[in-house]
Design an enzyme around this catalytic site. Structure first.
Site, PDB file in Angstrom:
ATOM      1  N   SER A   1       3.723   3.725  -3.018  1.00  0.00           N
ATOM      2  CA  SER A   1       2.573   4.622  -3.028  1.00  0.00           C
ATOM      3  C   SER A   1       1.424   3.954  -3.775  1.00  0.00           C
ATOM      4  O   SER A   1       1.580   2.864  -4.317  1.00  0.00           O
ATOM      5  CB  SER A   1       2.939   5.929  -3.726  1.00  0.00           C
ATOM      6  OG  SER A   1       3.093   5.678  -5.117  1.00  0.00           O
ATOM      7  N   LYS A   2       0.319   4.660  -3.814  1.00  0.00           N
ATOM      8  CA  LYS A   2      -0.887   4.134  -4.474  1.00  0.00           C
ATOM      9  C   LYS A   2      -0.579   3.674  -5.895  1.00  0.00           C
ATOM     10  O   LYS A   2      -1.151   2.722  -6.390  1.00  0.00           O
ATOM     11  CB  LYS A   2      -1.952   5.225  -4.535  1.00  0.00           C
ATOM     12  CG  LYS A   2      -2.692   5.406  -3.246  1.00  0.00           C
ATOM     13  CD  LYS A   2      -4.094   5.973  -3.520  1.00  0.00           C
ATOM     14  CE  LYS A   2      -4.826   6.240  -2.227  1.00  0.00           C
ATOM     15  NZ  LYS A   2      -4.817   7.649  -1.834  1.00  0.00           N
TER      16      LYS A   2
END
Ligand code: GLU
Length: 480
Positions: free
Chosen positions: A246-247
């Site tokens: 994820s980010k």
């Protein structure tokens, strides 16, 4: 169930445009491309641009840019899924005609109620099929219906998957999913089936987050009487901590890796090895891959991103790479890297030649193109150098002993008839011997004076690369 193996292999990469090429999607694309290439087939590129708000030309361009950088090719232009909406509707129409699909007039309130009820009964929310067998004459006024598939109620749907094996889905878990929304727009589920069929796709390779969709799509294929393509659902990439990438883990898009100075061939090799193996071989040329790539060697468990391994692999590819290719790759990333302007403003033919000359030394210690640029910084400096603190300390220590060596060596270097690596090395060693010093006592101050730092490629390399005038001027600047 399964397509005949006599058919030419067609794979597809079907990204949704999100503004970049997600690193997980890049891996999916890579597997599709390799599989097609290894089997003498082709890969088609389909942009799943049905979400009109996100699907801009820039988002598509970013995907194409990422694929091109990685050297992944496809057959024909990218196909827009959105542009095929009429065809998707036409197919839904045939399902309505054959009674395999039906119009559903349930109101949003009714659907909410169904969800609430399911929640209360601790069941997963499912449409209860209330319009499945109702006569269309009962349709209420003023409601635009959706169209739903008539899924089998009993038995199970089986997905035959090259990676996951045989996966069984009880049909009562798969409700009558929507094919056309009330505004007439086709859903992802029908669009994918129709597109894969029409494009002659024989092998689907995609992330294992689509495994349940594979069961739902199998139901649609069956309703249409079409062959289900072979399937391979590959595990997603997770972060080093095991959580879905994820980010938070940073570096989500392929372009981020380019900006960090990775070579596309190294990233490709890394992404491939992530969850795929061939004995304990680490590095593969494309030709070798085309020889040995197979889906059965894809692992089932989630692949964890290991940035150290990627960096080491990149270092390997840098050392193997052709020097002028590296110089051009360094130049190419300048516009997108932080501090790139320092280099691009000073980049000229002379420096390009100096970079080439320095490359064998620079390559030895670099893991990325950024390391190479940083190591080559001494080539780009101009005027009197501002020394780093540690470099200054080298010249200052022991009452300036290092500076004194530089002053004493300077006339001997100035007198050299020829300025080559061998000549400067020989003279410097001769001086060191004459004054009974250790090489480091002289070499370190030279390094400090000529690069402003305490680490650099070999000091004689540096002297040779800088050339007589610049090298002597930098030494003079520290002795005056
Ligand atoms: N567009 C989907 C995605 O980006 C992929 C669909 C598919 O491969 O079937 O996740």
């Amino acid at each position: 169930m399964s397509t005949s193996s006599a058919q030419p292999v067609v794979t597809r990469f079907a990204p949704s445009p999100t503004g970049f090429l997600h690193i997980g999607s890049a891996r999916t694309a890579l597997f599709n491309w390799l599989y097609a290439e290894a089997n003498g087939g082709k890969m088609v590129l389909r942009i799943e641009d049905t979400d009109r708000a996100r699907s801009t030309q820039e988002a598509t361009d970013a995907l194409i840019d990422g694929l091109s950088w990685l050297g992944i090719t496809w057959d024909g232009g990218p196909v827009s899924q959105h542009a095929r909406a009429d065809r998707h509707r036409e197919v839904v129409e045939t399902l309505l005609e054959t009674g395999k699909a039906y119009r559903c007039y349930a109101t949003p309130e009714e659907l909410d109620e169904m969800r609430e009820k399911a929640r209360a009964e601790k069941r997963p929310p499912r449409y209860d099929g209330r319009w499945r067998d109702r006569d269309p004459s009962e349709a209420p006024e003023g409601i635009d219906p959706v169209v739903r598939i008539k899924s089998p109620r009993q038995g199970e749907t089986v997905v035959y998957d090259a990676v996951q094996g045989e996966v069984h889905f009880p049909n009562n878990d798969l409700d009558d999913l929507v094919l056309l929304r009330s505004d007439g727009s086709p859903t992802y589920m029908i669009a994918v089936v129709v597109d894969d069929h029409d494009m002659g796709v024989t092998q689907i390779i995609r992330g294992d987050d689509h495994l349940t969709n594979a069961a739902r799509q199998t139901i649609i294929y069956d309703a249409l009487g079409w062959n289900v393509p072979d399937m391979a659902h590959i595990p997603l990439i997770h972060g080093p901590d095991g959580a879905k990438l994820s980010k938070r883990h940073g570096a989500l898009g392929a372009e981020a890796y380019r900006t960090m100075g990775y070579l596309p061939e190294a990233l490709r090799n890394y992404l491939l090895r992530l969850g795929w193996s061939h004995g304990d071989q680490e590095y593969f040329t494309l030709d070798e891959l085309l020889e040995v790539f197979s889906l059965s060697a894809v692992g089932k468990s989630a692949a964890r991103m290991d940035f150290d391994k990627l960096a080491n692999m990149n270092g390997h590819y840098i050392r193997e790479a052709d020097d002028s290719h590296l110089v051009q790759s360094m130049k190419a990333i300048l516009p997108e890297i932080e501090g790139g302007i320092f280099y691009s403003e000073r980049w000229d033919e002379t420096r390009e030649a100096q970079l080439l000359e320095a490359m064998p030394g620079l390559k030895e210690r670099a893991k990325t193109l950024l390391d190479l640029l940083d190591g080559a910084r001494f080539i780009f400096l101009e005027g009197k150098l501002a020394l780093e603190e540690k470099a200054q300390a080298i010249l200052d220590k022991d009452d300036g002993a290092g500076r004194a060596h530089l002053a004493a060596l300077l006339p001997r270097l100035e007198a050299l008839p020829d300025w080559s690596l061998e000549a400067v090395e020989e003279e410097t060693r001769a001086y060191t011997k004459d004054v009974d010093a250790k090489l480091g006592q002289v070499a370190q101050p030279i390094r400090a004076a000529t690069t402003g730092r305490t680490t650099s490629p070999g000091v004689f390399d540096v002297m040779a690369v800088l050339g007589r005038d610049v090298c002597l001027q930098r030494i003079r600047d520290q002795t005056g």
